[in-house]
Design a protein around this motif. Structure first.
Motif, short mmCIF file in Angstrom:
data_model
loop_
_atom_site.label_atom_id
_atom_site.label_comp_id
_atom_site.label_asym_id
_atom_site.label_seq_id
_atom_site.Cartn_x
_atom_site.Cartn_y
_atom_site.Cartn_z
N PHE A 1 4.56 -2.71 -1.61
CA PHE A 1 5.38 -1.85 -0.73
C PHE A 1 4.49 -1.41 0.44
O PHE A 1 3.38 -0.92 0.22
CB PHE A 1 5.88 -0.62 -1.50
N ARG B 1 -6.33 -4.54 7.09
CA ARG B 1 -6.84 -4.07 5.79
C ARG B 1 -5.78 -4.28 4.70
O ARG B 1 -6.09 -4.69 3.59
CB ARG B 1 -7.21 -2.59 5.92
N SER C 1 -1.32 3.15 -3.70
CA SER C 1 -0.81 3.31 -5.06
C SER C 1 -1.07 2.02 -5.81
O SER C 1 -0.74 0.93 -5.32
CB SER C 1 0.69 3.61 -5.07
N ARG D 1 -10.51 -3.73 -10.81
CA ARG D 1 -9.92 -4.13 -9.53
C ARG D 1 -9.46 -2.88 -8.77
O ARG D 1 -9.63 -2.79 -7.55
CB ARG D 1 -8.74 -5.07 -9.81
N SER E 1 -6.59 -10.58 -1.42
CA SER E 1 -7.64 -10.52 -2.45
C SER E 1 -7.02 -10.37 -3.85
O SER E 1 -7.45 -11.05 -4.80
CB SER E 1 -8.58 -9.36 -2.11
N VAL E 2 -6.03 -9.51 -3.99
CA VAL E 2 -5.38 -9.34 -5.30
C VAL E 2 -4.61 -10.61 -5.69
O VAL E 2 -4.67 -11.06 -6.84
CB VAL E 2 -4.42 -8.12 -5.29
N ASP F 1 6.06 3.23 -8.90
CA ASP F 1 6.24 2.47 -10.13
C ASP F 1 6.92 1.11 -9.94
O ASP F 1 6.82 0.25 -10.81
CB ASP F 1 7.07 3.29 -11.14
N ILE G 1 -6.29 -6.65 1.35
CA ILE G 1 -6.11 -6.18 -0.03
C ILE G 1 -5.14 -7.08 -0.79
O ILE G 1 -5.39 -7.52 -1.91
CB ILE G 1 -5.63 -4.70 -0.06
N TYR H 1 6.18 -1.07 -7.76
CA TYR H 1 5.28 -2.03 -7.11
C TYR H 1 3.90 -1.99 -7.76
O TYR H 1 3.49 -0.96 -8.27
CB TYR H 1 5.16 -1.70 -5.62
N GLN H 2 3.19 -3.10 -7.71
CA GLN H 2 1.80 -3.09 -8.21
C GLN H 2 0.86 -2.53 -7.15
O GLN H 2 -0.22 -2.04 -7.47
CB GLN H 2 1.36 -4.50 -8.62
N LEU H 3 1.28 -2.65 -5.89
CA LEU H 3 0.46 -2.16 -4.78
C LEU H 3 1.36 -1.47 -3.76
O LEU H 3 2.35 -2.07 -3.32
CB LEU H 3 -0.15 -3.35 -4.03
N SER H 4 1.02 -0.24 -3.38
CA SER H 4 1.72 0.40 -2.26
C SER H 4 0.66 0.81 -1.25
O SER H 4 -0.33 1.45 -1.61
CB SER H 4 2.50 1.64 -2.71
N LEU H 5 0.89 0.45 0.00
CA LEU H 5 -0.15 0.60 1.03
C LEU H 5 0.39 1.31 2.26
O LEU H 5 1.48 0.97 2.75
CB LEU H 5 -0.67 -0.78 1.43
N LEU I 1 3.69 -10.52 -7.64
CA LEU I 1 3.02 -9.29 -7.18
C LEU I 1 3.96 -8.55 -6.23
O LEU I 1 4.33 -9.09 -5.18
CB LEU I 1 1.72 -9.66 -6.46
N GLY J 1 -6.86 -13.20 -7.05
CA GLY J 1 -7.37 -12.83 -8.38
C GLY J 1 -8.88 -12.84 -8.49
O GLY J 1 -9.59 -13.21 -7.59
#
Lengths: 200, 200
Positions: free
Chosen positions: A124, A189, B179, B189, A196-197, A174, A193, A176-180, A121, A200
């Motif tokens: 960013f 927070r 993102s 999800r 939790s991801v 693109d 996130i 990363y699967q998650l950018s926060l 996973l 799964g």
């Protein structure tokens, strides 16, 4: 967990390192940051401080800086420049780590190096320049340069390093699967996130 | 909720529109996408189909296309080109909407237009080209062009439009607080994460 490996790339001053620490602690897996530097230093023979800088930052804002890097010693670095040799060994250490154990890896283009693994996973963590400027002054104090300039320098060097070794744009969603945005969402927070991801 | 307005920007074929619909439904707020197009069409007098295309896509891959846009009619568009006039009115409609009610707004550079509002959560939904290619064939069927080309064309036109009107890079993490890769995380999800952050 659904993802065995979590890479955390982060803007300087965003608190991404703290997020990564909290995630590793919550998931009960090791975090590789300083320890990753030491492993790469051991593998290459370079000083940890050299590895720390060169494994993420271009020497100047321009990728041209690589063209003037010291030539490698034939027989050890096979004629490669020192930054290129470091990249090859850094990639090897990160691929080995990912093969061996569940872990959190901070920075060092691990998102790119592990991009073909479906159990990885990529995250960013970023924040606005004003949030980051306040945070670096709070954490590291004032310096001769204003915090905005320190941020802009670090960002430019990371961007140039990423571009040079991956061909990609550092910070593009693109990658990363998650950018926060840690400035708006907060450290807790962001941690919630990711955990939790990851579970799964 | 903590955020009154949620903007959802999305790559073509990522399922971002579906995510936005689910988020609006879960939060019990209206979603503005087709209805936003109709409002802008009414405000400008342009045909909805013209608004649909021009409010998100450059006419060709190049921003130069704007230089050759039809000149505006003095007195109505004040000498502006049609795309520039559309932008001004689109901005006005989106600012008005955000002022009036809690809602989800899909696309149309709403992330940029509302960037100064602290009650606005900007989300970007993206996915790998292979995931999106499969999805557009499943949803819209085959066409003369292979799906990869259709995606590349749409992406390039959205990127050029965003660059022209905002000066920014479409899809850069920094534009958004969240993102999400819908191909890896899945529609449900992604919805869960956005709803949870929106509720605070």
């Amino acid at each position: 967990m659904s993802f065995r490996i979590i890479t955390v790339s982060r803007e300087f001053g965003s608190g991404g390192h703290t997020v990564a620490e909290h995630v590793a602690s919550r998931l009960g897996v090791p975090i590789y940051d300083k320890d990753l530097v030491l492993r790469i230093a051991k593998e290459t023979g370079f000083a940890p401080q050299y590895v720390e800088e060169e494994s993420e930052y271009a020497r100047s804002k321009s990728v041209w800086s690589y063209a003037f890097a010291a030539p490698g010693v034939p027989g050890i670095m096979g004629g490669m420049t020192a930054p290129d040799y470091l990249w090859v060994m850094q990639r090897k250490v990160i691929l080995d780590l990912a093969e061996k154990e569940e872990c959190v890896i901070v920075g060092r283009c691990a998102d790119f190096i592990l991009r073909d693994r479906t159990d990885c996973l990529n995250v960013f963590v970023h924040a606005s320049p004003s949030f980051r400027a306040s945070r670096i002054v709070e954490l590291y104090g004032e310096s001769e340069d204003p915090p905005e300039k320190r941020l802009a320098d670090k960002d430019a060097k990371r961007r140039a390093h990423y571009r040079h070794f991956t061909g990609g744009v550092w910070g593009m969603s693109d990658n990363y699967q998650l950018s926060l945005d840690s400035g708006v969402l907060g450290i807790d927070r962001c941690t919630d996130i990711i955990v939790s991801v990851a579970r799964g």
